[in-house]
Design an enzyme around this catalytic site. Structure first.
Site, PDB file in Angstrom:
ATOM      1  N   ARG A   1       0.851  -1.200   0.000  1.00  0.00           N
ATOM      2  CA  ARG A   1       0.000   0.000   0.000  1.00  0.00           C
ATOM      3  C   ARG A   1       0.883   1.246   0.000  1.00  0.00           C
ATOM      4  O   ARG A   1       1.086   1.877   1.051  1.00  0.00           O
ATOM      5  CB  ARG A   1      -0.921  -0.017   1.215  1.00  0.00           C
ATOM      6  CG  ARG A   1      -1.846  -1.217   1.263  1.00  0.00           C
ATOM      7  CD  ARG A   1      -2.616  -1.250   2.566  1.00  0.00           C
ATOM      8  NE  ARG A   1      -3.493  -2.407   2.646  1.00  0.00           N
ATOM      9  CZ  ARG A   1      -4.244  -2.697   3.701  1.00  0.00           C
ATOM     10  NH1 ARG A   1      -4.206  -1.909   4.773  1.00  0.00           N
ATOM     11  NH2 ARG A   1      -5.017  -3.771   3.704  1.00  0.00           N
TER      12      ARG A   1
ATOM     13  N   ASP B   1       2.176   4.979  -0.194  1.00  0.00           N
ATOM     14  CA  ASP B   1       1.544   6.218   0.257  1.00  0.00           C
ATOM     15  C   ASP B   1       1.420   7.238  -0.869  1.00  0.00           C
ATOM     16  O   ASP B   1       1.964   7.054  -1.968  1.00  0.00           O
ATOM     17  CB  ASP B   1       2.360   6.846   1.391  1.00  0.00           C
ATOM     18  CG  ASP B   1       2.328   6.016   2.658  1.00  0.00           C
ATOM     19  OD1 ASP B   1       1.359   5.257   2.840  1.00  0.00           O
ATOM     20  OD2 ASP B   1       3.278   6.123   3.461  1.00  0.00           O
TER      21      ASP B   1
ATOM     22  N   ARG C   1      11.338   5.520   4.814  1.00  0.00           N
ATOM     23  CA  ARG C   1      11.585   6.960   4.800  1.00  0.00           C
ATOM     24  C   ARG C   1      12.271   7.430   6.089  1.00  0.00           C
ATOM     25  O   ARG C   1      13.074   8.371   6.057  1.00  0.00           O
ATOM     26  CB  ARG C   1      10.264   7.697   4.571  1.00  0.00           C
ATOM     27  CG  ARG C   1       9.722   7.497   3.152  1.00  0.00           C
ATOM     28  CD  ARG C   1       8.234   7.812   3.056  1.00  0.00           C
ATOM     29  NE  ARG C   1       7.944   9.184   3.409  1.00  0.00           N
ATOM     30  CZ  ARG C   1       6.707   9.670   3.490  1.00  0.00           C
ATOM     31  NH1 ARG C   1       5.663   8.884   3.253  1.00  0.00           N
ATOM     32  NH2 ARG C   1       6.508  10.935   3.808  1.00  0.00           N
TER      33      ARG C   1
END
Length: 244
Positions: free
Chosen positions: A49, A51, A196
């Protein structure tokens, strides 16, 4: 038939992969496109999924269909209904129990950091611009501490509600070619914003704000405040999903 497809997309114009009520997503656009050519209501299952703003070179999804279109022609047919920032690269028939997400053994992500005095217009949507001097050897040294099975709570967004925060990082490699620093990480799973945050932590190592020797202790602390910043979504790519 259970069809597995591999997808490449530029996530700039989408609010991530997963379908949402009030935002345009990759899953929504693809389900509509496949539905147009099959005449069916399609439920597309994605491997990851991603972002809002995140890109993919190797997203994988599967769906069930009764279409008579030959599987080797499906990419061409689907692509005829898709915008130019989404492309189906391949399609194949897989066993009934194949699930794009749950059958995956690992995923590979890369994060791009554009390390130069000036940002190239060609990388503005595909990297994090960082004009300061960065010590790559220090980043590589720090990267070694992430490999293995760890509780990665310190590298997870506070917005996540997942209970099991243990993941196994199989490899973490850092390369620099001209002005582009690439952080590549393979793991059996990822927490929300994990890549990240790891990339942001390694960047802090690269400018001397965190020492490579501190990384094991930061991991053990499970304290999000001790890790680096969450870098922007536009530098992140889902490169590959690996199956048996």
């Amino acid at each position: 038939m259970n069809i597995k497809i591999e997808i490449e997309y530029d996530g700039t114009n989408y609010h991530g992969w997963q379908k949402q009520k009030n935002s345009l997503t990759v899953q929504e656009v693809m389900e509509k496109a496949i539905g147009e050519i099959t005449g069916e209501e399609i439920k597309l299952i994605g491997a990851g999924r991603t972002d809002a703003g995140v890109h993919a070179r190797g997203q994988v999804a599967n769906f069930h269909t009764n279409t008579r279109i030959p599987v080797e022609r499906l990419p061409y047919a689907i692509n005829s209904q898709l915008p130019p920032d989404i492309v189906v690269k391949s399609a194949e028939i897989v066993p009934e129990d194949f699930h794009a997400r749950y059958s995956a053994k690992s995923k590979v992500y890369t994060y791009n950091i554009y390390n130069s005095k000036y940002l190239s217009p060609f990388y503005r949507n595909y990297s994090y611009f960082f004009p300061c001097n960065v010590l790559i050897p220090s980043m590589k040294k720090a990267a070694e501490s992430f490999v293995g099975e760890h509780d990665f709570s310190a590298f997870m967004s506070s917005q996540s509600s997942v209970k099991n925060t243990v993941r196994t990082v199989k490899r973490l490699e850092i390369t620099k070619e001209k002005d582009l620093i690439t952080v590549e990480i393979e793991a059996n799973g990822f927490l929300y914003n994990m890549v990240r945050i790891i990339a942001g932590t390694l960047l802090m190592v690269g400018i001397g704000k965190i020492e490579p020797s501190e990384i094991p202790d930061i991991i053990r602390s499970k304290d999000r405040k001790r890790a680096g910043p969450t870098l922007p979504a536009n530098g992140l790519f889902l490169e590959k999903v690996i199956y048996d």
